[in-house]
Design a protein around this motif. Sequence first.
Motif, short mmCIF file in Angstrom:
data_model
loop_
_atom_site.label_atom_id
_atom_site.label_comp_id
_atom_site.label_asym_id
_atom_site.label_seq_id
_atom_site.Cartn_x
_atom_site.Cartn_y
_atom_site.Cartn_z
N GLN A 111 0.77 -1.19 0.03
CA GLN A 111 -0.06 -0.02 -0.01
C GLN A 111 0.85 1.26 -0.11
O GLN A 111 1.81 1.37 0.75
N ASP A 112 0.50 2.26 -0.76
CA ASP A 112 1.03 3.40 -0.84
C ASP A 112 0.04 4.50 -0.82
O ASP A 112 -0.47 4.76 -2.08
N VAL B 155 -2.84 0.64 -3.87
CA VAL B 155 -2.28 -0.76 -3.63
C VAL B 155 -1.87 -1.31 -4.84
O VAL B 155 -2.25 -0.95 -5.91
N LEU B 156 -0.92 -2.15 -4.64
CA LEU B 156 -0.05 -2.71 -5.90
C LEU B 156 -0.90 -4.14 -6.28
O LEU B 156 -0.71 -4.93 -5.38
N LEU B 157 -1.43 -4.32 -7.38
CA LEU B 157 -1.79 -5.53 -7.85
C LEU B 157 -1.26 -5.79 -9.21
O LEU B 157 -0.82 -5.05 -9.97
N LEU B 158 -1.47 -7.15 -9.57
CA LEU B 158 -1.02 -7.75 -10.62
C LEU B 158 -2.15 -8.08 -11.28
O LEU B 158 -3.18 -8.84 -11.01
N ASP B 159 -2.25 -7.48 -12.81
CA ASP B 159 -3.19 -7.90 -13.69
C ASP B 159 -2.86 -9.22 -14.60
O ASP B 159 -2.20 -9.44 -15.38
N ARG B 160 -3.29 -10.36 -13.78
CA ARG B 160 -2.93 -11.78 -14.09
C ARG B 160 -4.12 -12.00 -15.13
O ARG B 160 -5.42 -12.24 -15.08
N GLN B 161 -3.41 -12.45 -16.35
CA GLN B 161 -4.30 -12.94 -17.47
C GLN B 161 -4.04 -14.24 -18.13
O GLN B 161 -4.27 -14.53 -19.17
N HIS B 162 -3.22 -14.99 -16.99
CA HIS B 162 -3.04 -16.50 -17.55
C HIS B 162 -3.63 -17.55 -16.69
O HIS B 162 -4.05 -17.18 -15.78
N ASP B 163 -3.92 -18.59 -17.16
CA ASP B 163 -4.45 -19.97 -16.31
C ASP B 163 -5.68 -19.71 -15.91
O ASP B 163 -6.53 -18.95 -16.57
N LEU C 34 0.34 -7.03 5.11
CA LEU C 34 0.36 -5.63 4.52
C LEU C 34 1.59 -4.98 4.75
O LEU C 34 2.20 -5.04 5.86
N SER C 35 1.91 -4.30 3.53
CA SER C 35 3.08 -3.72 3.65
C SER C 35 3.01 -2.38 3.28
O SER C 35 2.71 -2.07 2.06
N LYS C 36 3.34 -1.11 3.99
CA LYS C 36 3.33 0.16 3.60
C LYS C 36 4.71 0.54 3.52
O LYS C 36 5.08 1.96 2.84
N GLU C 37 5.56 -0.02 3.61
CA GLU C 37 7.07 0.49 3.50
C GLU C 37 7.87 -0.66 2.28
O GLU C 37 7.86 -1.69 2.35
N PHE C 38 8.42 0.15 1.43
CA PHE C 38 8.85 -0.52 0.19
C PHE C 38 9.98 0.44 -0.46
O PHE C 38 9.99 1.46 -0.43
N PHE D 268 -7.61 -3.43 5.09
CA PHE D 268 -7.62 -2.02 5.41
C PHE D 268 -8.31 -1.80 6.64
O PHE D 268 -8.46 -0.61 7.13
N GLU D 269 -8.84 -2.90 7.39
CA GLU D 269 -9.38 -2.89 8.58
C GLU D 269 -8.36 -2.82 9.57
O GLU D 269 -7.67 -3.76 9.53
N GLU D 270 -8.84 -2.46 11.00
CA GLU D 270 -8.08 -2.68 12.12
C GLU D 270 -8.40 -4.19 12.37
O GLU D 270 -9.28 -4.88 12.12
N GLY D 271 -7.29 -4.96 13.09
CA GLY D 271 -7.32 -6.08 13.73
C GLY D 271 -7.12 -7.25 12.30
O GLY D 271 -6.62 -7.02 11.44
#
Length: 153
Positions: A12-13, A17-25, A85-89, A127-130
């Motif tokens: 997360q930034d 959020v960073l997602l992969l647009d996966r189009q195989h299998d 979840l990671s906000k540091e990269f 993105f929720e607490e807990g």
Amino acid sequence: MNYKFWTVCMVQDGDFVLLLDRQHDNFKGYIPPGGKVEFPESFVEAAIREVREETGLEVSNLIYKGLYEYINPKKNDRYMIFNYLSKEFKGKLLENSPEGKPVWVNVNEAQYLPMQNSIRRRFPLFFEEGTFEIQVEWDNVKNQEGKVTIKKT
């Protein structure tokens, strides 16, 4: 009993959020980076490695968000996915990845993208607490998801 372990790490930034647009299998759609845990690495090490391999980014200070698991009582299978979840990269984003093109997506717009049910079900919980625990029982007769139990702490 057959166990398989996987990890997912939502990067997360701010509002993105960073997602992969996966189009195989058979697992098409937008997915967070993740994959199999290789023995003897830890779950956190696996999540960090998978993000690096699939996006080029080095994540740190991972926050454990929850467990997502499939159980198949008829076959004695249990697949466990540890979610972080990671906000540091740091690093440079790959142009393309074997798993799909890495793209930054607004968190509020992600719900309108094509996603597998298993990703869509847990997406807002990052993105929720807990933490969360989701168990999905596989229905062998219908060859699809059966009973779904969601617990949040």
